[in-house]
Design an enzyme around this catalytic site. Sequence first.
Site, PDB file in Angstrom:
ATOM      1  CE1 TYR A  56      65.642  -3.946 118.386  1.00  0.00           C
ATOM      2  CE2 TYR A  56      65.056  -5.919 117.316  1.00  0.00           C
ATOM      3  CZ  TYR A  56      65.804  -4.678 117.046  1.00  0.00           C
ATOM      4  OH  TYR A  56      66.479  -4.296 116.354  1.00  0.00           O
ATOM      5  N   PRO A 208      66.552   0.012 105.411  1.00  0.00           N
ATOM      6  CG  PRO A 208      65.852  -1.697 104.231  1.00  0.00           C
ATOM      7  CD  PRO A 208      66.306  -1.237 105.523  1.00  0.00           C
ATOM      8  CG  LEU A 209      61.850   0.345 103.039  1.00  0.00           C
ATOM      9  CD1 LEU A 209      60.489  -0.218 103.347  1.00  0.00           C
ATOM     10  CD2 LEU A 209      62.134   0.846 101.653  1.00  0.00           C
ATOM     11  NE  ARG A 211      65.033   4.385 112.719  1.00  0.00           N
ATOM     12  CZ  ARG A 211      66.347   4.640 112.280  1.00  0.00           C
ATOM     13  NH1 ARG A 211      66.694   5.289 111.023  1.00  0.00           N
ATOM     14  NH2 ARG A 211      67.349   3.945 112.910  1.00  0.00           N
ATOM     15  N   GLY A 212      60.558   3.770 107.038  1.00  0.00           N
ATOM     16  CA  GLY A 212      59.178   3.817 106.443  1.00  0.00           C
ATOM     17  C   GLY A 212      59.107   4.970 105.472  1.00  0.00           C
ATOM     18  CG  PHE A 213      59.948   9.781 105.379  1.00  0.00           C
ATOM     19  CD1 PHE A 213      59.180  10.095 104.048  1.00  0.00           C
ATOM     20  CD2 PHE A 213      60.383  10.618 106.370  1.00  0.00           C
ATOM     21  CE1 PHE A 213      58.966  11.565 104.226  1.00  0.00           C
ATOM     22  CE2 PHE A 213      59.832  11.948 106.333  1.00  0.00           C
ATOM     23  CZ  PHE A 213      58.988  12.349 105.227  1.00  0.00           C
ATOM     24  CB  SER A 215      57.117   3.198 102.250  1.00  0.00           C
ATOM     25  OG  SER A 215      56.221   4.028 103.208  1.00  0.00           O
TER      26      SER A 215
END
Length: 330
Positions: A56, A208-209, A211-213, A215
């Site tokens: 990273y 688990p989201l 990549r934010g979508f 949310s």
Amino acid sequence: MMNRTLGKNGPAVSAVGLGCMGMSGAYGQSDEKESIATIERALETGHNFLDTADYYLVGHNEELISQAIKGKREKAFLSVKTGQLVAPGPNGAMGPGAVSGHPDYLRNAAFYSLRRLKTDYIDLYTQGRVDPNIPIEETVGALSELVQKGVVRYIGLSEASADSIRKAASVHPITALQIEYSLWTRDIEAEILPTIRELGIGLVAYAPLSRGFLSGEIRTPEDLKDSRIHMPRYQGDNFYKNLELVEKIKILAIEKSCTPSQLAIAWVLAQGEDIIAIPGTKRIKHLDENIAAETVHLTNEDLQSIEAMMPAGIVSGTRYPERFMNALNR
């Protein structure tokens, strides 16, 4: 706070952990001060599972974490991935590059991670991708040596096939498999999930989201100004088809008096006591929202409703561009 045992004979860790990748530029600019404060907040609330990788931003993420855990190393469970290099992609984006599972590479990588993290041991050391050119038995053999030396406590795999997992487990106990798992990514349910449960291996669910979508905060393609614009799920017609699915999640979230993010995380946690989720964030506000998902109780009726609305395979588009898909589940 909810704790779960990671694997049959593994350690107790927080059911909701913290994915730290976004703190090193993966999803746009980040604020280092806010990122450190977010990690500190996670530890203050007992959410000890911190997930990072030596690739990273070429070690930046580990150095960032070292600042946040200074003086409180015992409160953190450090999950470090290795063996996945990065390479330039379209428009300057960075994506998965070469993979190395060579024993010499792993020994050196562990040494540098320890130095960047300013610690003398790594709690969970995970081979980030399976190297097709090195037998998995050799890779895990090298990781086993690190356990024997006391610099690594537990061994993990990521994006490994059922066959590779079995071969790896024949060399040394595998504590966890880190792999993408969410309402939109459920391909592991057919073979991989039954395999790790048979072997007593815990599941660390990343993204688990999606990549934010999931949310509900992403409304237009213009809201994605980072590496996600290169992922098929967030492109063209796929974007709008998937946005319709998010609207369904938002309706159910309102009924449950929670946010769409919390509903999505709660769904992952409800799939088994052997699963922990590591949603990524770089902000305290989102961290607090994510860990509150532990309080969301989904009844059998709720789960059936979600399944009817969001059956496996309903999402449009693959999770990575085609050139990267062959590195998954191998």
